[in-house]
Design an enzyme around this catalytic site. Structure first.
Site, PDB file in Angstrom:
ATOM      1  N   SER A 267      49.315  55.634   1.744  1.00  0.00           N
ATOM      2  CA  SER A 267      50.539  55.897   1.002  1.00  0.00           C
ATOM      3  C   SER A 267      50.555  57.253   0.320  1.00  0.00           C
ATOM      4  CB  SER A 267      50.725  54.812  -0.077  1.00  0.00           C
ATOM      5  OG  SER A 267      49.659  54.864  -1.013  1.00  0.00           O
ATOM      6  N   CYS A 268      49.418  57.952   0.278  1.00  0.00           N
ATOM      7  CA  CYS A 268      49.344  59.191  -0.502  1.00  0.00           C
ATOM      8  C   CYS A 268      49.376  60.456   0.344  1.00  0.00           C
ATOM      9  CB  CYS A 268      48.084  59.176  -1.372  1.00  0.00           C
ATOM     10  SG  CYS A 268      48.136  57.946  -2.685  1.00  0.00           S
ATOM     11  N   PHE A 269      48.348  60.688   1.154  1.00  0.00           N
ATOM     12  CA  PHE A 269      48.259  61.954   1.871  1.00  0.00           C
ATOM     13  C   PHE A 269      49.493  62.239   2.735  1.00  0.00           C
ATOM     14  CE2 PHE A 269      43.376  62.805   1.926  1.00  0.00           C
ATOM     15  CZ  PHE A 269      43.388  62.830   0.544  1.00  0.00           C
ATOM     16  N   LYS A 271      52.610  61.023   2.589  1.00  0.00           N
ATOM     17  CA  LYS A 271      53.820  61.185   1.773  1.00  0.00           C
ATOM     18  C   LYS A 271      53.749  62.453   0.938  1.00  0.00           C
ATOM     19  CE  LYS A 271      54.480  58.510  -1.863  1.00  0.00           C
ATOM     20  NZ  LYS A 271      54.717  59.428  -3.023  1.00  0.00           N
ATOM     21  N   ASP A 272      52.592  62.693   0.338  1.00  0.00           N
ATOM     22  CA  ASP A 272      52.486  63.831  -0.576  1.00  0.00           C
ATOM     23  C   ASP A 272      52.499  65.173   0.144  1.00  0.00           C
ATOM     24  OD1 ASP A 272      52.381  61.917  -2.487  1.00  0.00           O
ATOM     25  OD2 ASP A 272      50.276  62.213  -3.020  1.00  0.00           O
TER      26      ASP A 272
END
Length: 432
Positions: A267-269, A271-272
């Protein structure tokens, strides 16, 4: 202190349980009645090592959940830990944040005294001041800096180690404009600072927002760089892991995030990196290194499938996929590398059977259109398979041995450097 947290996803639930463990009185606010009921019953709504124990220990005492925003009036500080999903162009959707801020403002309209609102969600620079703050001002009838204060406190929690990451941080970032906000954040995190060696960074709100993106962008680029180097190593028949072990001895490089393989998901890399690329483009700058990091990451599943193509025709054959979560230790399947691998196998006509220790149900829920067979064990998945691909580096896959003997053809394409090479297995590593 009395702390409220709006949102009970991975971040919100973890932060709530950990702050309760530090001795604070914590109230979770969420619109999902099932999640609220689970927390109040002492059950964690998500799979995260160590989290279930904390929720069970503190629920009904100094940890509670409610659907009523009015509960924030009884607290000193509110953390906003709401979703910021990606739009089609990679930019983040702030609709949940704006709606949550507006509901929070309505509750704060009836509160006497100052209140600190802290953005915990990952948002691009300017979001806290240009979206969240005006939404609170409009519904509360108050002005930021007078009736309430605003701050930014980015999270650095990894799926599978979120509890440990919170309780033993390397850094804690406070982004604010007023001393009152820094003081309140300092009071909230004082027990953690006293128990750890964490560096405390006091900075501006926009700087705090950007630190999270810079952190994840740098790590994503590092993973893609070692994957790119690993791909070069593969062409020269060089063991990429021996190369990585050597360069890791240089303290300018370090050994973390040097395991080449299928790339990053979650969910992080994804999306970010996409969000900060989109924000940079809107501001008039094309970030070539971040764009290259995404491009390399997107290529890795096809490279794995290409290695399989060189050794087998899987049309009409059973192929075992080992691992569905984006990383071990979690049931999170968002942007998992398993999806492009499975889709590529199905495009080749393979009959896919998959096994994951905890993520099968989550995968089926998130990707209902991906029709595959689910096995109850790795041994069952491998039984009669003409090939196997390792997608997630769960420890139990490293212990597999005789299970491969039950394959019709013992071809193993390892995307995570997790399966042990041995005689009797036609073993192929993605980058080594």
């Amino acid at each position: 202190m009395h702390v409220s947290i709006v949102g009970s996803g991975y971040v919100g639930t973890t932060v709530a349980a950990c702050l309760a463990d530090l001795g604070h009185d914590v109230t979770n606010v969420d619109v999902d009645e099932d999640i609220v009921a689970a927390i109040n019953d002492g059950e964690s709504p998500i799979h995260e090592p160590g989290l279930a124990d904390l929720v069970a220990e503190h629920a009904g005492q100094n940890l509670r959940a409610t659907t009523d925003y009015d509960a924030v009036r009884e607290t000193d500080v509110t953390f906003l830990a709401l979703p910021t999903p990606s739009e089609a162009d990679g930019a983040i959707d702030l609709a949940y944040m704006e709606a949550g801020a507006a509901s929070l403002g309505e509750a704060l309209a009836e509160k006497d005294g100052d209140h600190l609102v802290v953005v915990k969600s990952t948002v691009v620079p300017g979001s806290t001041e240009e979206v969240v703050t005006p939404a609170i001002e409009e519904t509360s009838g108050q002005t930021a800096g007078e009736g309430f204060h605003v701050a930014m406190n980015p999270e650095f929690l990894r799926m599978g180690t979120a509890v440990a990451d919170f309780l033993d941080p390397q850094k804690i970032v406070f982004g604010a404009r007023e001393s009152a906000a820094y003081d309140t954040l300092g009071e909230v995190f004082a027990p953690l600072v006293e128990e750890s060696d964490a560096a405390v960074v006091e900075t501006g709100i926009r700087e705090a927002e950007m630190i999270k993106y810079a952190n994840n962008g740098f790590l994503a680029a590092k993973v893609s760089l070692i994957n790119d180097i690993g791909n070069v190593c593969k062409e020269f028949d060089v063991d990429a892991y021996e190369v990585a072990d050597a360069i890791a001895l240089d303290d300018r490089i370090g050994g973390k995030f040097l395991r080449s393989g299928l790339g990053w998901g979650g969910s992080c890399f994804p999306k970010d990196t996409n969000a900060i690329i989109a924000a940079a483009r809107e501001a008039g700058y094309e970030p070539p290194v971040l764009e290259a990091a995404v491009e390399v990451n997107d290529l890795q599943p096809e490279r794995l499938l290409g290695l399989l193509d060189e050794r087998a025709d899987v049309a009409g054959e059973r192929v075992a996929v080992l691992g569905l979560s984006f990383k071990p230790g979690t049931d999170d399947v968002r942007k998992t590398r398993a999806v492009p691998v499975i889709e590529g196998l199905q495009e080749r006509g393979a009959d896919v059977v998959a096994y994951d220790p905890v993520a099968a149900e989550s995968f089926d829920e998130h990707y209902p259109d991906v029709e595959i067979e689910y096995a109850d064990s790795a041994a069952e998945a491998l039984q009669g398979a003409h090939a196997a691909v390792a997608v997630t580096d769960w420890d139990e896959f490293a212990a597999l041995d005789s299970e491969f003997d039950a394959m019709a053809t013992p071809l193993v394409v390892d995307g995570r450097h997790i399966v042990e090479r041995r005689d009797g297995i036609d073993y192929v590593g993605l980058t080594w």
